[in-house]
Motif scaffolding. Sequence first.
Motif, PDB file in Angstrom:
ATOM      1  N   PRO A 204       0.676  -0.703   0.057  1.00  0.00           N
ATOM      2  CA  PRO A 204       0.278   0.005   0.060  1.00  0.00           C
ATOM      3  C   PRO A 204       0.295   0.830   0.294  1.00  0.00           C
ATOM      4  CG  PRO A 204      -0.676  -2.003   1.543  1.00  0.00           C
ATOM      5  CD  PRO A 204       0.754  -2.054   0.744  1.00  0.00           C
ATOM      6  N   VAL A 205       0.249   2.544  -0.688  1.00  0.00           N
ATOM      7  CA  VAL A 205       1.103   3.956  -0.974  1.00  0.00           C
ATOM      8  C   VAL A 205       0.302   4.680  -0.284  1.00  0.00           C
ATOM      9  CG1 VAL A 205       2.265   4.750  -2.686  1.00  0.00           C
ATOM     10  CG2 VAL A 205       2.418   2.868  -3.009  1.00  0.00           C
ATOM     11  N   VAL A 206      -0.706   4.828  -0.662  1.00  0.00           N
ATOM     12  CA  VAL A 206      -1.703   5.837  -0.055  1.00  0.00           C
ATOM     13  C   VAL A 206      -3.326   5.995  -1.101  1.00  0.00           C
ATOM     14  CG1 VAL A 206      -0.985   7.720  -1.810  1.00  0.00           C
ATOM     15  CG2 VAL A 206      -1.509   8.198   0.562  1.00  0.00           C
ATOM     16  N   MET A 207      -4.626   6.549   0.232  1.00  0.00           N
ATOM     17  CA  MET A 207      -5.488   6.316   0.042  1.00  0.00           C
ATOM     18  C   MET A 207      -5.237   8.088  -0.714  1.00  0.00           C
ATOM     19  SD  MET A 207      -8.690   5.588   0.062  1.00  0.00           S
ATOM     20  CE  MET A 207      -8.452   4.450   0.578  1.00  0.00           C
ATOM     21  N   VAL A 208      -5.910   7.653  -1.900  1.00  0.00           N
ATOM     22  CA  VAL A 208      -6.140   9.390  -3.580  1.00  0.00           C
ATOM     23  C   VAL A 208      -7.264   9.520  -2.638  1.00  0.00           C
ATOM     24  CG1 VAL A 208      -5.605   9.243  -5.799  1.00  0.00           C
ATOM     25  CG2 VAL A 208      -3.608   7.834  -4.818  1.00  0.00           C
ATOM     26  N   GLY A 209      -8.493   9.063  -2.763  1.00  0.00           N
ATOM     27  CA  GLY A 209      -9.570   9.965  -3.275  1.00  0.00           C
ATOM     28  C   GLY A 209     -10.702   8.861  -3.150  1.00  0.00           C
ATOM     29  N   THR A 210     -11.745   9.264  -2.213  1.00  0.00           N
ATOM     30  CA  THR A 210     -13.154   8.304  -2.570  1.00  0.00           C
ATOM     31  C   THR A 210     -14.588   9.614  -2.115  1.00  0.00           C
ATOM     32  OG1 THR A 210     -13.868   9.644   0.349  1.00  0.00           O
ATOM     33  CG2 THR A 210     -11.826   7.719   0.322  1.00  0.00           C
ATOM     34  N   PHE A 211     -15.168   8.776  -2.637  1.00  0.00           N
ATOM     35  CA  PHE A 211     -16.750   8.906  -3.068  1.00  0.00           C
ATOM     36  C   PHE A 211     -18.221   7.754  -2.514  1.00  0.00           C
ATOM     37  CE2 PHE A 211     -15.298   6.825  -6.515  1.00  0.00           C
ATOM     38  CZ  PHE A 211     -16.271   6.003  -7.555  1.00  0.00           C
TER      39      PHE A 211
ATOM     40  N   THR B 140     -20.801  11.926  -9.472  1.00  0.00           N
ATOM     41  CA  THR B 140     -20.524  12.500 -10.673  1.00  0.00           C
ATOM     42  C   THR B 140     -21.373  12.173 -11.608  1.00  0.00           C
ATOM     43  OG1 THR B 140     -18.187  12.264 -10.335  1.00  0.00           O
ATOM     44  CG2 THR B 140     -18.669  12.844 -12.877  1.00  0.00           C
ATOM     45  N   SER B 141     -21.406  10.935 -11.943  1.00  0.00           N
ATOM     46  CA  SER B 141     -22.435  10.757 -12.911  1.00  0.00           C
ATOM     47  C   SER B 141     -23.995  11.165 -12.468  1.00  0.00           C
ATOM     48  CB  SER B 141     -23.284   8.916 -13.620  1.00  0.00           C
ATOM     49  OG  SER B 141     -22.007   8.150 -13.116  1.00  0.00           O
ATOM     50  N   LEU B 142     -24.552  11.290 -11.787  1.00  0.00           N
ATOM     51  CA  LEU B 142     -25.990  11.853 -11.287  1.00  0.00           C
ATOM     52  C   LEU B 142     -26.257  13.422 -11.728  1.00  0.00           C
ATOM     53  CD1 LEU B 142     -27.233   9.131  -8.830  1.00  0.00           C
ATOM     54  CD2 LEU B 142     -27.763   9.220 -11.608  1.00  0.00           C
ATOM     55  N   ARG B 143     -24.992  14.265 -11.552  1.00  0.00           N
ATOM     56  CA  ARG B 143     -24.942  15.513 -11.149  1.00  0.00           C
ATOM     57  C   ARG B 143     -25.838  15.755 -11.489  1.00  0.00           C
ATOM     58  NH1 ARG B 143     -19.018  17.207  -9.816  1.00  0.00           N
ATOM     59  NH2 ARG B 143     -19.844  16.462  -8.345  1.00  0.00           N
ATOM     60  N   PRO B 144     -25.258  15.767 -13.247  1.00  0.00           N
ATOM     61  CA  PRO B 144     -25.883  17.034 -14.197  1.00  0.00           C
ATOM     62  C   PRO B 144     -27.775  16.476 -14.477  1.00  0.00           C
ATOM     63  CG  PRO B 144     -24.805  15.180 -15.091  1.00  0.00           C
ATOM     64  CD  PRO B 144     -24.500  15.364 -13.939  1.00  0.00           C
TER      65      PRO B 144
ATOM     66  N   SER C 296     -21.104  13.890   2.468  1.00  0.00           N
ATOM     67  CA  SER C 296     -20.715  14.035   1.403  1.00  0.00           C
ATOM     68  C   SER C 296     -20.163  15.779   0.307  1.00  0.00           C
ATOM     69  CB  SER C 296     -20.358  13.672   0.155  1.00  0.00           C
ATOM     70  OG  SER C 296     -19.463  13.474  -0.776  1.00  0.00           O
ATOM     71  N   ALA C 297     -19.603  16.313   0.917  1.00  0.00           N
ATOM     72  CA  ALA C 297     -19.068  17.553   0.191  1.00  0.00           C
ATOM     73  C   ALA C 297     -19.459  17.323  -1.737  1.00  0.00           C
ATOM     74  CB  ALA C 297     -17.622  18.207   0.272  1.00  0.00           C
ATOM     75  N   LEU C 298     -19.513  16.292  -1.067  1.00  0.00           N
ATOM     76  CA  LEU C 298     -19.847  16.557  -3.953  1.00  0.00           C
ATOM     77  C   LEU C 298     -20.996  16.172  -3.841  1.00  0.00           C
ATOM     78  CD1 LEU C 298     -17.681  12.803  -3.952  1.00  0.00           C
ATOM     79  CD2 LEU C 298     -16.777  15.546  -5.237  1.00  0.00           C
ATOM     80  N   VAL C 299     -21.882  16.261  -2.348  1.00  0.00           N
ATOM     81  CA  VAL C 299     -23.268  16.013  -3.052  1.00  0.00           C
ATOM     82  C   VAL C 299     -24.288  16.917  -1.751  1.00  0.00           C
ATOM     83  CG1 VAL C 299     -25.933  15.002  -3.342  1.00  0.00           C
ATOM     84  CG2 VAL C 299     -23.457  13.595  -3.381  1.00  0.00           C
ATOM     85  N   PRO C 300     -23.767  18.063  -1.871  1.00  0.00           N
ATOM     86  CA  PRO C 300     -24.075  19.293  -0.216  1.00  0.00           C
ATOM     87  C   PRO C 300     -25.703  18.728  -0.046  1.00  0.00           C
ATOM     88  CG  PRO C 300     -22.639  20.304  -2.104  1.00  0.00           C
ATOM     89  CD  PRO C 300     -23.051  18.907  -2.955  1.00  0.00           C
ATOM     90  N   GLY C 301     -25.597  18.651   0.691  1.00  0.00           N
ATOM     91  CA  GLY C 301     -26.909  19.119   1.653  1.00  0.00           C
ATOM     92  C   GLY C 301     -27.652  18.096   1.689  1.00  0.00           C
ATOM     93  N   VAL C 302     -27.543  16.874   0.951  1.00  0.00           N
ATOM     94  CA  VAL C 302     -27.810  15.323   1.154  1.00  0.00           C
ATOM     95  C   VAL C 302     -27.626  14.765   2.235  1.00  0.00           C
ATOM     96  CG1 VAL C 302     -28.360  12.964  -0.098  1.00  0.00           C
ATOM     97  CG2 VAL C 302     -28.338  15.167  -1.604  1.00  0.00           C
TER      98      VAL C 302
ATOM     99  N   ARG D  51      -7.197  19.376  -4.424  1.00  0.00           N
ATOM    100  CA  ARG D  51      -7.963  19.091  -3.598  1.00  0.00           C
ATOM    101  C   ARG D  51      -9.757  19.916  -4.675  1.00  0.00           C
ATOM    102  NH1 ARG D  51      -6.659  17.337   1.132  1.00  0.00           N
ATOM    103  NH2 ARG D  51      -8.984  17.806   1.744  1.00  0.00           N
ATOM    104  N   GLN D  52      -9.550  20.979  -5.145  1.00  0.00           N
ATOM    105  CA  GLN D  52     -11.060  21.979  -5.479  1.00  0.00           C
ATOM    106  C   GLN D  52     -11.375  20.882  -7.089  1.00  0.00           C
ATOM    107  OE1 GLN D  52     -12.771  23.956  -4.588  1.00  0.00           O
ATOM    108  NE2 GLN D  52     -14.309  23.302  -6.687  1.00  0.00           N
ATOM    109  N   ARG D  53     -10.193  20.729  -8.019  1.00  0.00           N
ATOM    110  CA  ARG D  53     -10.010  19.900  -9.349  1.00  0.00           C
ATOM    111  C   ARG D  53     -10.971  18.668  -8.809  1.00  0.00           C
ATOM    112  NH1 ARG D  53     -12.386  19.067 -13.812  1.00  0.00           N
ATOM    113  NH2 ARG D  53     -11.157  17.650 -15.361  1.00  0.00           N
ATOM    114  N   LEU D  54     -10.296  17.675  -7.760  1.00  0.00           N
ATOM    115  CA  LEU D  54     -10.484  15.866  -7.671  1.00  0.00           C
ATOM    116  C   LEU D  54     -12.192  16.107  -7.179  1.00  0.00           C
ATOM    117  CD1 LEU D  54      -7.307  14.644  -5.825  1.00  0.00           C
ATOM    118  CD2 LEU D  54      -8.314  13.921  -8.161  1.00  0.00           C
ATOM    119  N   LEU D  55     -12.826  16.828  -6.313  1.00  0.00           N
ATOM    120  CA  LEU D  55     -13.803  17.237  -5.682  1.00  0.00           C
ATOM    121  C   LEU D  55     -15.030  18.194  -7.260  1.00  0.00           C
ATOM    122  CD1 LEU D  55     -13.567  19.660  -2.965  1.00  0.00           C
ATOM    123  CD2 LEU D  55     -14.413  17.265  -3.075  1.00  0.00           C
ATOM    124  N   GLU D  56     -14.408  18.421  -8.400  1.00  0.00           N
ATOM    125  CA  GLU D  56     -14.987  18.540  -9.469  1.00  0.00           C
ATOM    126  C   GLU D  56     -15.117  17.572 -10.279  1.00  0.00           C
ATOM    127  OE1 GLU D  56     -12.579  21.762 -11.517  1.00  0.00           O
ATOM    128  OE2 GLU D  56     -13.118  23.097 -10.001  1.00  0.00           O
ATOM    129  N   LEU D  57     -14.005  16.201  -9.977  1.00  0.00           N
ATOM    130  CA  LEU D  57     -13.409  15.362 -10.982  1.00  0.00           C
ATOM    131  C   LEU D  57     -14.542  14.051 -10.173  1.00  0.00           C
ATOM    132  CD1 LEU D  57      -9.817  14.930 -11.712  1.00  0.00           C
ATOM    133  CD2 LEU D  57     -12.141  15.387 -13.235  1.00  0.00           C
TER     134      LEU D  57
END
Length: 320
Positions: A116-123, A204-208, A226-232, A279-285
């Motif tokens: 293991p090296v590093v946890m990169v991101g979660t969703f 990401t798939s459901l956002r639009p 999650s900051a990826l789906v604010p208010g939920v 961090r901002q770009r990964l949130l956008e992705l």
Amino acid sequence: MRVVALGWAVAVGLAAAPALQAQTYPSKPIKIIVAYPAGQGTDIATRYLADQISRDLGQPIVIDNRPGAGGNVGTDATAKAHPDGYTLTMGTNATHVLNEFLYSKIPFNAGNDFEPVVMVGTFPMVLAVVGSSPLTSARQLVDTVRTTPRGADIALPSTSARLVVELLKERSAVALFGVPYKGSGTAVTDLIGGQLTAIVDTPTSLRPHLQAGKLRALAVTSLQPSALVPGVPAIAEQGYPGFDVIAWNALYAPKGTPAPIIHTLNAAFNKALQRPETRQRLLELGFEPAGGTPEWLAGFGKTERKKWQVVIATAGLKAD
């Protein structure tokens, strides 16, 4: 005597080789194998991070897409690579946890064949219904299904979505029927068309569709909102404490990669993951930036395998 001395010198030289290699690492391009097609979420995030980290390390980072067998093809290629730090893989919860229990046979051991090296991101995943539905929460969905003899059909565009439904079915004891799809497009079309009750998919798939009002998010599947789906709110906040299903990306190296190289890579990724623009770009992705130590990732992997082995076995899930 000269033979013994020569043998000792060779042994010392071999022992010193990894340390010397680690001191000069990296001295050539690094390859990261992505076990999914180009353009998929893991691939896009990996390419973005690779571009940043290559500048920090002073060497190019090449992305090698090797899809197949649910990620097993590319992951196996990394497991069998020389452990010198120049071949890595961007693992996922599928390649490094779930596939071990979903496939009857895989050519590598996710728990033993990697460093293991590093946890990169979660969703988290998102539980959503059509925008015109009267349902506003996961708890309402469950209560409604409880009074419906035929149950509810839930679209499942991924393995992670399937596990969400299986865990919710186990926790709520209601009739939820997962309907597999090969992608989000047709699943969303069928949901809007009234052929399904709900869908579980990535932010990401459901956002639009959520932003357009075509769908409504009832809950996220992480332990906390999650900051990826604010208010939920999280499912865990709606009567199912401890409910926690996340997907994730983490960097791994072949077993036996020297510890100094692992630490060099870990430091480079942590440095990048702490930058506000990264961090901002990964949130956008569609990823919540993570980070941390190799030891933490190793412990996390053990916990995940223990958890999902039970759920998958109880549900009788198989990928082949």
